[in-house]
Design a protein around this motif. Sequence first.
Motif, PDB file in Angstrom:
ATOM      1  N   GLY A 139      15.244  30.355 -32.149  1.00  0.00           N
ATOM      2  CA  GLY A 139      14.537  29.148 -32.544  1.00  0.00           C
ATOM      3  C   GLY A 139      15.439  27.943 -32.740  1.00  0.00           C
ATOM      4  O   GLY A 139      16.612  28.070 -33.075  1.00  0.00           O
ATOM      5  N   TRP A 140      14.873  26.783 -32.519  1.00  0.00           N
ATOM      6  CA  TRP A 140      15.557  25.503 -32.717  1.00  0.00           C
ATOM      7  C   TRP A 140      16.800  25.376 -31.838  1.00  0.00           C
ATOM      8  O   TRP A 140      17.826  24.843 -32.244  1.00  0.00           O
ATOM      9  CB  TRP A 140      15.891  25.298 -34.200  1.00  0.00           C
ATOM     10  N   THR A 141      16.699  25.901 -30.604  1.00  0.00           N
ATOM     11  CA  THR A 141      17.771  25.711 -29.621  1.00  0.00           C
ATOM     12  C   THR A 141      17.182  25.123 -28.348  1.00  0.00           C
ATOM     13  O   THR A 141      16.014  25.355 -28.018  1.00  0.00           O
ATOM     14  CB  THR A 141      18.467  27.035 -29.264  1.00  0.00           C
ATOM     15  N   GLU A 142      17.986  24.363 -27.635  1.00  0.00           N
ATOM     16  CA  GLU A 142      17.578  23.884 -26.318  1.00  0.00           C
ATOM     17  C   GLU A 142      17.580  25.057 -25.341  1.00  0.00           C
ATOM     18  O   GLU A 142      18.400  25.975 -25.464  1.00  0.00           O
ATOM     19  CB  GLU A 142      18.538  22.799 -25.812  1.00  0.00           C
ATOM     20  N   GLY A 143      16.685  25.024 -24.376  1.00  0.00           N
ATOM     21  CA  GLY A 143      16.642  26.061 -23.358  1.00  0.00           C
ATOM     22  C   GLY A 143      17.711  25.866 -22.304  1.00  0.00           C
ATOM     23  O   GLY A 143      18.633  25.051 -22.448  1.00  0.00           O
ATOM     24  N   THR A 144      17.594  26.612 -21.248  1.00  0.00           N
ATOM     25  CA  THR A 144      18.606  26.571 -20.198  1.00  0.00           C
ATOM     26  C   THR A 144      18.364  25.470 -19.176  1.00  0.00           C
ATOM     27  O   THR A 144      19.242  25.181 -18.361  1.00  0.00           O
ATOM     28  CB  THR A 144      18.638  27.914 -19.460  1.00  0.00           C
ATOM     29  N   LYS A 145      17.156  24.871 -19.197  1.00  0.00           N
ATOM     30  CA  LYS A 145      16.793  23.832 -18.233  1.00  0.00           C
ATOM     31  C   LYS A 145      16.962  24.335 -16.800  1.00  0.00           C
ATOM     32  O   LYS A 145      17.603  23.713 -15.965  1.00  0.00           O
ATOM     33  CB  LYS A 145      17.592  22.557 -18.475  1.00  0.00           C
ATOM     34  N   GLY A 146      16.377  25.495 -16.567  1.00  0.00           N
ATOM     35  CA  GLY A 146      16.459  26.133 -15.265  1.00  0.00           C
ATOM     36  C   GLY A 146      17.102  27.497 -15.354  1.00  0.00           C
ATOM     37  O   GLY A 146      17.424  27.985 -16.445  1.00  0.00           O
ATOM     38  N   VAL A 147      17.323  28.113 -14.216  1.00  0.00           N
ATOM     39  CA  VAL A 147      17.891  29.453 -14.157  1.00  0.00           C
ATOM     40  C   VAL A 147      19.409  29.374 -14.299  1.00  0.00           C
ATOM     41  O   VAL A 147      20.058  28.507 -13.699  1.00  0.00           O
ATOM     42  CB  VAL A 147      17.521  30.147 -12.836  1.00  0.00           C
ATOM     43  N   VAL A 148      19.970  30.283 -15.104  1.00  0.00           N
ATOM     44  CA  VAL A 148      21.422  30.388 -15.233  1.00  0.00           C
ATOM     45  C   VAL A 148      21.835  31.810 -14.852  1.00  0.00           C
ATOM     46  O   VAL A 148      21.064  32.755 -14.993  1.00  0.00           O
ATOM     47  CB  VAL A 148      21.907  30.063 -16.660  1.00  0.00           C
ATOM     48  N   ALA A 191      19.013  34.481 -16.067  1.00  0.00           N
ATOM     49  CA  ALA A 191      18.099  34.238 -17.184  1.00  0.00           C
ATOM     50  C   ALA A 191      17.568  32.817 -17.149  1.00  0.00           C
ATOM     51  O   ALA A 191      18.133  31.922 -16.500  1.00  0.00           O
ATOM     52  CB  ALA A 191      18.802  34.491 -18.513  1.00  0.00           C
ATOM     53  N   GLU A 192      16.470  32.636 -17.901  1.00  0.00           N
ATOM     54  CA  GLU A 192      15.888  31.302 -18.080  1.00  0.00           C
ATOM     55  C   GLU A 192      15.211  31.256 -19.453  1.00  0.00           C
ATOM     56  O   GLU A 192      14.461  32.162 -19.812  1.00  0.00           O
ATOM     57  CB  GLU A 192      14.873  30.985 -16.990  1.00  0.00           C
TER      58      GLU A 192
END
Length: 445
Positions: free
Chosen positions: A106-115, A227-228
């Motif tokens: 929680g409260w984290t930015e995502g990956t903004k796409g596949v990593v 992952a994403e």
Amino acid sequence: MRALFAACAALALSAQDAPARLAAEIQARAALRANLEGLCDDLGPRLTGSPGLERAQAWALATLRRQGAEHVHLETYDLGRPWHRGEARARLLNASGIRLSIAQWGWTEGTKGVVRGDVVLLDTPTLAAFEAVAPRLKGKVVLVKARPRATPEERRDLDGYRARLRKAWGAVPFALLLIPSDKAAGLPDMAGGPDFPYRARTAFISAEHAALLQRLLAKGVVPKVEAELGGGFGPRPVKAANVVAELPGSEHPEEVVILGAHLDAWDLGSGATDNGAGVVAFLEVMRAVKAAGLKPKRTLRLVLFSGEEQGLLGSKAYLAAHRSEAERIQAVLVMDAGSGRIIAMADGQVDAWAEALQAVLGDLPVEYARPGGSDQETFRNAGIPAFSPQQEPLDYGSHTQHTPLDTVDHVVEADLLQATQVMARAAWGLLNGPRLPHVTPDPAR
């Protein structure tokens, strides 16, 4: 004269009998299950800053007004940008190629796409050890075996240590950070808030899948993961709120006993044991005091906090807003450990508080323990008498807390009824008993 003596005797008997009257009222007419189903099944997840929590707060306000509570209102504070969950997925690109069980922190930015990246194991029990290996983590999928913990010397300046830790984590350009879950049976865990060190690309991974990755590494196979993470923040800051209501005292209305439970809940489940159980128990205590026609000497105030899961945000905001009346808080009772039977009360490690608790609880043990892990910490750290019950654990720590299994099915109604009666007895004793001293806490405890 006889009539006066009779009236005084009746009042004395009523005061002595009040705990029994409360217990009987709760036994006969408690709406614990109905309220819990309404909160959890009908309204659902209650993430701080979300429409779900706002709906739950409206429900709580309506319930309290219907029960006859007074001064029912919301008190707001600045939350910052609200967080929302998106889709989270991960899989192995080599070895068995299986899908990995993950949930975004929680409260984290995502990956903004596949990593994608190779898995490396992080085993750094101190911050200095982490800082030494951090440059080698660029572009890696980092599986955490041991996270940095403050040394005794670093604990002398925890704020400084935490700032340094957040800076160190934020500077690492890893592809993904995986935190093994502490839960059983493949369940994810959940945590996160504005003051946590993790800011982006972080997820819980099931204990079983974390073990799989470690076994591969031990055999010399470097796991490759794709992952994403789709969660992230809203575009602008918002307000959060606490629900507040009270039953005014008859003799010392300026002095207050606070019942505290957090209404917010992580969104993987419906928040029945964490902390719907505490919410409905204290709604019931408020109802029972009013329905039984009891008039406490001090004011009984209910505060349903938000932001507890993000670092006690709601209780910290409440105390800051009510700092001028802090000396008039007689005590705070917080219930936030599931729906199990109460087997003891924690005394806050203050002898004078323990004596007062034991006087009102009768045969129920009072344990020499610091009540930690929830909003009582906010008040205890300010020297205010703050207590929480020790409850039968049931499957709270292992299965329900912060997981998709946090549902009404895992609440034991008979146990929750007993817990509600115990908390009603404790509240009544503190509302009418001797004044408790405020004590500066010992930082070593």
